[in-house]
Scaffold this motif. Structure first.
Motif, PDB file in Angstrom:
ATOM      1  N   VAL A   1      -4.168  -1.136  -2.092  1.00  0.00           N
ATOM      2  CA  VAL A   1      -3.722  -2.322  -1.432  1.00  0.00           C
ATOM      3  C   VAL A   1      -3.746  -3.566  -2.279  1.00  0.00           C
TER       4      VAL A   1
ATOM      5  N   ARG B   1      -9.783   1.912   1.881  1.00  0.00           N
ATOM      6  CA  ARG B   1      -8.935   1.242   1.087  1.00  0.00           C
ATOM      7  C   ARG B   1      -9.634   0.515  -0.095  1.00  0.00           C
TER       8      ARG B   1
ATOM      9  N   GLU C   1      -8.915  -2.408  -2.461  1.00  0.00           N
ATOM     10  CA  GLU C   1      -8.110  -3.610  -2.528  1.00  0.00           C
ATOM     11  C   GLU C   1      -8.170  -3.819  -4.015  1.00  0.00           C
TER      12      GLU C   1
ATOM     13  N   LEU D   1      -6.983   1.225   8.169  1.00  0.00           N
ATOM     14  CA  LEU D   1      -6.926   1.986   7.264  1.00  0.00           C
ATOM     15  C   LEU D   1      -8.321   2.819   7.517  1.00  0.00           C
TER      16      LEU D   1
ATOM     17  N   ALA E   1       1.047  -1.205  -0.026  1.00  0.00           N
ATOM     18  CA  ALA E   1      -0.002  -0.031   0.031  1.00  0.00           C
ATOM     19  C   ALA E   1       0.979   1.135   0.081  1.00  0.00           C
TER      20      ALA E   1
END
Length: 394
Positions: free
Chosen positions: A384, A15, A17, A12, A5
């Motif tokens: 991420v 995020r 992903e 967090l 990340a």
């Protein structure tokens, strides 16, 4: 699972992903749909918001032999810092006068030329560099945007490009075009553009052009029009597991899996009475005593303000709807009396197989297209990366 990340905090705030195994699987699915053509993975606009370098590497690992960007600056960064094999071709097409032609030649980029001004600039840069430029001539087969008009304009561009090639200044590596309505099944412009593109290819080749690739198929044409595949298909949104149009089918219909999952940590849960106004303008008022959840992302993070009172979110295993207006940094959901713990994950969108909304659900709520939903997620939301560098089952 591996994770990287841009910003490490625990937990967090939000995020995005990015599942790189899904990128690789999508490339394999798309290659199977166009077995006679090479595949270009389009990673413009930072990989449609997913991360250009990371997605480019995953796509190449799965068999993409070309990468595409809009601007030369995107392509130059990708060539210099993308960690890619030297033999991967990178094409860029959105040029303006005075662009970095010399840098593009030095970086072995394929550059698009739609008119005489661009041909003159790239040949001047090639003369200065002492190296031939890799040039793809773009035909306007009917989109009415970039590209050279058929007829006299195309004849002049082809003639002058062949002369520059004969002088050793350029190499005509491609002839290409772009569809206007390939995401609308049966639209008459699709066949009309294919016919016009074939005519323009035939003319250029009759004059002596010997391109490495001829291409017009974008994501929707790759999925549904095998007669448009030619030597190369350019897959953009489909690479990221999103269908170009609900009319064409859902991602799963083509063996695709959405790559991005956007989530945030619930920041606050509180009890409020009935008749309580929520967010700017009080466009939402509670019907009765309830609980409200504060989700700490807003339009500064790319959450569409047009999704106010409409955007879906999965919290505590249930779909909720944004209550009132989306603000710059946050929005509210009415939890209907439920009391998830602060810090619980709220999923705005993902693949959908965990019960969460999808980017297409958000597009419908905001009156836009799923392309915009994923591309607009801002840099304040860390990416991420999961399944980075893992070997997948072919």
């Amino acid at each position: 699972m591996t994770e990287t990340a841009a910003l490490r905090t625990a937990p967090l705030r939000a995020r995005a992903e990015i599942d790189l195994a899904a990128v690789r699987a999508n490339v394999r699915a798309l290659r199977a749909l166009a077995p006679g053509a090479e595949l270009m993975a389009v990673v413009k606009s930072d990989g449609y918001g997913h991360g250009a370098a990371q997605c480019a590497r995953a796509a190449v690992e799965a068999g993409a032999s070309w990468l595409g960007t809009a601007t030369p600056e995107e392509a130059l960064v990708l060539r210099a810092n993308g960690g890619l094999p030297d033999d991967v071709r990178i094409m860029c097409w959105l040029w303006t006068p005075g662009g970095p032609w010399r840098e593009a030649i030095d970086a072995r980029l394929d550059v698009s030329v739609s008119g005489m001004w661009a041909l003159e600039e790239v040949t001047a840069a090639a003369r200065e560099a002492g190296l031939p430029a890799r040039v793809q001539l773009k035909a306007d087969s009917g989109l009415g945007r970039g590209g050279c008009q058929p007829g006299d304009d195309w004849a002049e561009l082809v003639r002058e490009a062949l002369a520059a090639e004969g002088a050793g200044l350029i190499r005509i590596t491609g002839l290409w075009s772009h569809f206007a309505c390939a995401d609308e099944p049966g639209h008459p412009s699709i066949d009309a553009q294919l016919d016009r593109f074939r005519e323009m290819i035939a003319y250029a080749e009759e004059q002596g052009a010997r391109p490495e690739v001829r291409h017009i198929a974008n994501s929707p044409a790759t999925l549904t029009r095998p007669d448009s595949h030619f030597d190369l298909v350019r897959t953009g949104i489909a690479l990221y597991g999103i269908s170009p149009s609900p009319e064409l089918g859902a991602p799963a219909d083509f063996g695709l899996r959405p790559v991005m999952t956007l989530s945030a940590s619930v920041a606050l849960v509180k009890h409020v009475p009935g008749g309580h106004g929520v967010s700017y303008g009080h466009k939402y008022t509670t019907a009765g005593e309830t609980t409200l959840g504060l989700i700490p992302v807003g339009y500064a993070d790319g959450v569409p303000r047009h999704a106010s009172s409409a955007g879906p979110v999965l919290v505590g295993g249930k779909w909720r709807t944004i209550a009132g207006r989306v603000a710059m940094d946050q929005f509210i959901v009415d939890l209907g009396g439920d009391e998830p713990e602060p810090g619980e994950r709220a999923v705005l969108f993902g693949p959908g197989d965990g019960g969460e909304p999808t980017a297409e659900d958000w597009a419908q709520a905001a009156g836009t297209i799923a392309y915009e939903i994923v591309t607009r997620i801002g840099s304040r939301v860390p990416r991420v990366y999961v399944n980075e560098g893992q070997a997948d089952t072919p």
